[in-house]
Design an enzyme around this catalytic site. Structure first.
Site, PDB file in Angstrom:
ATOM      1  N   ASP A 128       0.788  -1.242   0.000  1.00  0.00           N
ATOM      2  CA  ASP A 128       0.000   0.000   0.000  1.00  0.00           C
ATOM      3  C   ASP A 128       0.820   1.293   0.000  1.00  0.00           C
ATOM      4  O   ASP A 128       0.522   2.241   0.753  1.00  0.00           O
ATOM      5  CB  ASP A 128      -0.943   0.014   1.204  1.00  0.00           C
ATOM      6  CG  ASP A 128      -1.941  -1.135   1.195  1.00  0.00           C
ATOM      7  OD1 ASP A 128      -1.885  -1.961   0.275  1.00  0.00           O
ATOM      8  OD2 ASP A 128      -2.762  -1.205   2.123  1.00  0.00           O
ATOM      9  N   LYS A 142      -7.018  -4.952  -3.098  1.00  0.00           N
ATOM     10  CA  LYS A 142      -7.751  -5.471  -1.942  1.00  0.00           C
ATOM     11  C   LYS A 142      -8.750  -4.429  -1.442  1.00  0.00           C
ATOM     12  O   LYS A 142      -8.671  -3.256  -1.797  1.00  0.00           O
ATOM     13  CB  LYS A 142      -6.784  -5.870  -0.827  1.00  0.00           C
ATOM     14  CG  LYS A 142      -5.898  -4.737  -0.297  1.00  0.00           C
ATOM     15  CD  LYS A 142      -4.839  -5.285   0.644  1.00  0.00           C
ATOM     16  CE  LYS A 142      -3.953  -4.184   1.204  1.00  0.00           C
ATOM     17  NZ  LYS A 142      -4.637  -3.294   2.153  1.00  0.00           N
ATOM     18  N   CYS A 179      -2.079  -2.499   7.726  1.00  0.00           N
ATOM     19  CA  CYS A 179      -2.062  -3.411   6.588  1.00  0.00           C
ATOM     20  C   CYS A 179      -0.786  -4.255   6.499  1.00  0.00           C
ATOM     21  O   CYS A 179      -0.834  -5.429   6.118  1.00  0.00           O
ATOM     22  CB  CYS A 179      -2.283  -2.628   5.298  1.00  0.00           C
ATOM     23  SG  CYS A 179      -3.932  -1.888   5.211  1.00  0.00           S
TER      24      CYS A 179
END
Length: 302
Positions: free
Chosen positions: A63, A183, A228
């Site tokens: 990310d 995701k 995450c």
């Protein structure tokens, strides 16, 4: 014999502790009081020793997206006050200097009506245990009265599909053959991990891609350590991959939550390392007993 698999290195002076030696020998003996016989050693070599000596590596970049760096959920504005863009040069140097067998890049990729967005709170009915919607604040955790009944932290709108905020940082190196994992695409479920949504309802292709490549060791970096990245590392361990977090290629939302996440991961057998240590681990020259013991436990469960 087993302790010879873990020679000391310049930055790690000790090898196996007495407790680690005892656990390894108990696990390695395949439940036999007589010790390690030929059949047991053959199994150990195939399923454990060979993987320690000849690791197959995956580098997972989590990310590294605009919204977490300078957009709506920039880490500099979160409690830890960290500059998220600092991970980019560290990641790029690793990609240049280390020959990973596989590189995967994850991205939050949320639909506009995603359940994690604070400004979407009115779209869903809250559970009876929650305070009224009018009293819910940004970053509060709520429970929705839907089929999942899961807890959800309310975040600012971020990483909306197709938006600038969802794009990877322009300075990040992304290999042409990198596996890209989107995701958080289900509007009713969040997905911190690169492997699963938060309720383990739907799995991404990541585990299958790594298994197809025969990956044994996973190195995780990116944003954010306590959210995450940490959840991706947890699932990596659960899938049986030896897992390391590259500390200088990580940034956090909250330092207290980062410590709790790190402690939990280390108890499960993950290691926290510096980027300067990655190359020797990928080459199989620096072998960590914590990772090997976790892999042995996983092997015994199969």
């Amino acid at each position: 014999m087993l302790d010879r698999l873990f020679p000391a290195s310049d930055d790690r002076k000790s090898t196996l502790s007495d407790q680690e030696k005892k656990e390894l020998y108990v696990l390695a003996a395949c439940g036999q009081d007589s010790g390690i016989d030929k059949d047991c050693f053959t199994r150990l070599w195939k399923n454990w020793i060979h993987k320690i000596l000849h690791p197959v590596s995956a580098f997972i970049v989590v990310d590294v997206q605009n919204d977490f760096i300078s957009g709506s959920l920039a880490l500099i504005n979160c409690p830890a006050k960290q500059e998220a863009s600092a991970v980019v040069p560290v990641i790029n140097k690793l990609l240049s200097d280390v020959k990973f067998n596989t590189v995967a890049v994850t991205k939050d990729w949320h639909p506009p009506n995603h359940c994690s967005f604070f400004d979407n709170l009115s779209l869903r009915k809250l559970g009876s245990s929650c305070k009224p919607a009018a009293e819910v604040q940004l970053f509060d955790t709520v429970t929705f009265d839907d089929k999942y009944k899961c807890q959800q932290k309310m975040w600012p709108r971020h990483c909306v599909q197709g938006s600038w905020g969802a794009e990877l940082h322009r300075g990040l190196t992304v290999p042409n053959d990198a596996v890209i994992i989107n995701k958080g695409i289900n509007p009713d479920l969040d997905s911190y991990s690169g492997f699963w949504d938060n309720e383990k309802v739907s799995q991404t292709p990541l585990a299958e891609k790594l298994q197809e490549k025969g990956v044994t060791h996973v190195f995780v970096c990116g944003i954010a350590w306590d959210v995450c990245v940490g959840h991706t590392a947890q699932d990596s361990l659960d899938f049986g991959f030896s897992t390391a977090l590259v500390a200088d290629a990580l940034k956090s939302v909250d330092l207290d939550e980062t410590k709790a996440m790190s402690d939990s991961l280390c108890r499960k057998g993950a290691v926290i390392i510096d980027s300067s240590q990655v190359k020797n681990m990928v080459l199989g020259l620096d072998r960590r007993p914590e990772m090997a013991i976790a892999a042995m436990r996983n092997m015994k469960l199969k």
